[in-house]
Design a protein around this motif. Structure first.
Motif, PDB file in Angstrom:
ATOM      1  N   ASN A  49      46.129   5.030  38.255  1.00 29.86           N
ATOM      2  CA  ASN A  49      46.261   3.586  38.112  1.00 29.86           C
ATOM      3  C   ASN A  49      44.974   2.948  37.593  1.00 29.86           C
ATOM      4  N   TYR A  50      44.378   3.593  36.593  1.00 27.67           N
ATOM      5  CA  TYR A  50      43.139   3.079  36.004  1.00 27.67           C
ATOM      6  C   TYR A  50      43.447   1.867  35.141  1.00 27.67           C
ATOM      7  N   LYS A  51      42.632   0.798  35.295  1.00 29.30           N
ATOM      8  CA  LYS A  51      42.766  -0.410  34.487  1.00 29.30           C
ATOM      9  C   LYS A  51      41.497  -0.567  33.651  1.00 29.30           C
ATOM     10  N   MET A  52      41.697  -0.685  32.345  1.00 31.88           N
ATOM     11  CA  MET A  52      40.558  -0.851  31.441  1.00 31.88           C
ATOM     12  C   MET A  52      39.833  -2.155  31.735  1.00 31.88           C
ATOM     13  N   ASN A  53      38.504  -2.101  31.840  1.00 31.72           N
ATOM     14  CA  ASN A  53      37.688  -3.303  32.009  1.00 31.72           C
ATOM     15  C   ASN A  53      37.440  -3.892  30.620  1.00 31.72           C
ATOM     16  N   SER A  54      38.372  -4.763  30.205  1.00 32.67           N
ATOM     17  CA  SER A  54      38.294  -5.293  28.836  1.00 32.67           C
ATOM     18  C   SER A  54      37.061  -6.159  28.626  1.00 32.67           C
ATOM     19  N   LEU A  55      36.599  -6.861  29.688  1.00 35.40           N
ATOM     20  CA  LEU A  55      35.408  -7.689  29.537  1.00 35.40           C
ATOM     21  C   LEU A  55      34.196  -6.836  29.200  1.00 35.40           C
ATOM     22  N   ALA A  56      34.000  -5.762  29.969  1.00 34.02           N
ATOM     23  CA  ALA A  56      32.857  -4.888  29.705  1.00 34.02           C
ATOM     24  C   ALA A  56      32.960  -4.259  28.323  1.00 34.02           C
ATOM     25  N   SER A  57      34.192  -3.859  27.949  1.00 30.99           N
ATOM     26  CA  SER A  57      34.403  -3.252  26.641  1.00 30.99           C
ATOM     27  C   SER A  57      34.061  -4.223  25.524  1.00 30.99           C
ATOM     28  N   ASN A  58      34.517  -5.473  25.660  1.00 26.00           N
ATOM     29  CA  ASN A  58      34.244  -6.467  24.629  1.00 26.00           C
ATOM     30  C   ASN A  58      32.769  -6.819  24.545  1.00 26.00           C
ATOM     31  N   LEU A  59      32.098  -6.883  25.693  1.00 24.60           N
ATOM     32  CA  LEU A  59      30.680  -7.190  25.689  1.00 24.60           C
ATOM     33  C   LEU A  59      29.872  -6.102  24.993  1.00 24.60           C
ATOM     34  N   ARG A  60      30.315  -4.848  25.152  1.00 23.06           N
ATOM     35  CA  ARG A  60      29.633  -3.748  24.434  1.00 23.06           C
ATOM     36  C   ARG A  60      29.784  -3.922  22.929  1.00 23.06           C
ATOM     37  N   LYS A  61      30.881  -4.561  22.531  1.00 28.22           N
ATOM     38  CA  LYS A  61      31.112  -4.803  21.105  1.00 28.22           C
ATOM     39  C   LYS A  61      30.467  -6.103  20.641  1.00 28.22           C
ATOM     40  N   GLY A  62      29.768  -6.802  21.548  1.00 23.54           N
ATOM     41  CA  GLY A  62      29.076  -8.028  21.178  1.00 23.54           C
ATOM     42  C   GLY A  62      29.944  -9.271  21.236  1.00 23.54           C
ATOM     43  N   GLN A  63      31.084  -9.225  21.918  1.00 25.48           N
ATOM     44  CA  GLN A  63      31.943 -10.394  22.053  1.00 25.48           C
ATOM     45  C   GLN A  63      32.696 -10.332  23.364  1.00 25.48           C
ATOM     46  N   SER A  64      33.116 -11.501  23.849  1.00 27.57           N
ATOM     47  CA  SER A  64      33.863 -11.554  25.117  1.00 27.57           C
ATOM     48  C   SER A  64      35.342 -11.836  24.895  1.00 27.57           C
ATOM     49  N   LYS A  65      35.698 -12.200  23.661  1.00 31.38           N
ATOM     50  CA  LYS A  65      37.075 -12.600  23.328  1.00 31.38           C
ATOM     51  C   LYS A  65      37.544 -13.713  24.265  1.00 31.38           C
ATOM     52  N   THR A  66      36.614 -14.628  24.549  1.00 28.69           N
ATOM     53  CA  THR A  66      36.901 -15.753  25.433  1.00 28.69           C
ATOM     54  C   THR A  66      36.376 -17.038  24.805  1.00 28.69           C
TER      55      THR A  66
END
Length: 344
Positions: A49-66
């Motif tokens: 039941n792993y859930k991807m941490n999209s915030l951390a992933s996006n921050l690594r890409k230089g954006q928060s998508k927020t």
């Protein structure tokens, strides 16, 4: 009851006895991981039941998508609809919103801005409060290399993306309509003149009077009547004049116009024959009051979509112009019973 610990990539790596970096690459669909290994990792992730941490992933890409949105009041139809429009267009691009309200307070607006900066949002959309005359907090957004889009109430001196209404023209058309209906002493309920939109609405009022050679009378123009209570207070003052107005243009809001209508009803003044009333914003209640209230539709949902699409357009635009773009949306006068003398 204590909640279960969230599954991490380290749990998956431990179960499969492989490096956490391999799990991370597989979850991000890297071509450096064999398909058989990738399949096993994805299967194990699902089992745990792993859930991807999209915030951390996006921050690594230089954006928060927020996108952060700051409005004076969420419960006003205009601002609620703008937010709905932004959300609709942003969702299609995979973005989320963080919504704040300033409650028309400068200090709270500054606090909202600082919160959104600390949340690492990609863009901040704002309509400034009635108290805002210092714009250092907005400059601070730009200093953090965060896109800033102002809408409706804007600081003209700040060169940012802007989405506005042609409020001067809308006010001109509203007053012109009142004059064409035979009203001759038209009062103006103004908003705080520190805000550009209220200055422009006053200018539209003045231009319409001048066009028809109607005298401009100072005692018929009352400032800061922008809530229902203040609108009612201003109306009592106007109607107590030796020569009271025969129409009131509540250029601030429909809430102010509702205050006008409530006072007129309590004083047994007939609307529209004895007093014409026009509001601004096309709030939902204006259709169901008795009589229904003439108002101005700002196409708020469309404005929200325009704001979001402007951000995505600029984000994908490699040719950054020296002067940020301003988009103006033309409002529409909605004539209803409260001003239609000709329909009586």
């Amino acid at each position: 009851m204590k909640s279960k610990k969230r599954t991490t990539i380290y749990d998956i790596a431990e179960k499969l006895n492989i490096a956490p970096s391999s799990v991370s690459r597989a979850l991000n669909n890297s071509s450096y991981v064999k398909e058989s290994t990738k399949k096993l990792i994805l299967q194990t992730a699902e089992e745990l039941n792993y859930k991807m941490n999209s915030l951390a992933s996006n921050l690594r890409k230089g954006q928060s998508k927020t996108i952060g949105v700051i409005v004076p009041r969420i419960n006003q139809n205009f601002f609620a609809n703008v937010i709905a429009g932004i959300e609709d267009a942003s969702y299609k691009q995979g973005y989320n919103l963080i919504i704040c309200q300033s409650n028309e307070l400068y200090e709270k607006e500054v606090q909202c801005v600082n919160t959104l900066i600390n949340q690492n949002v990609d863009c901040i959309v704002i309509s400034i409060s009635v108290e805002t005359i210092n714009y250092q907090h907005l400059k601070n957004i730009l200093d953090h290399h965060i896109e800033l889009i102002q809408f409706d109430r804007v600081a003209d001196e700040l060169e940012t993306l802007k989405v506005i209404n042609d409020t001067l023209q809308a006010s001109y058309e509203a007053v012109n309509h009142l004059i064409n209906q035979g009203y001759k002493r038209i009062a103006l309920l103004e908003g705080p003149q520190s805000l550009n939109i209220f200055r422009q609405r006053k200018e539209g009022y003045l231009q319409a009077l001048k066009k028809h050679n109607i005298p401009i009378i100072d005692e018929l123009m009352l400032e800061n009547a922008w809530t229902k209570e203040l609108g009612a207070q201003a109306t009592r003052q106007l109607l107590s004049l030796p020569n009271p107005p025969d129409a009131i243009f509540a250029s601030t809001s429909d809430f102010s116009a509702l205050g006008v209508l409530e006072v007129a009803t309590a004083m047994n003044i007939k609307v529209p024959s004895q007093l014409g009333i026009c509001g601004y914003s096309n709030e939902d209640f204006t259709e169901i009051t008795s009589p229904s209230i003439t108002t101005i539709d700002q196409f708020s949902v469309d404005m929200g979509k325009t704001i979001a699409n402007l951000y995505f357009e600029e984000m994908n635009n490699s040719n950054v112009s020296a002067t940020p773009k301003t988009i103006s949306i033309k409002p529409k006068l909605i004539t209803r019973s409260s001003t239609q003398r000709s329909a009586e």
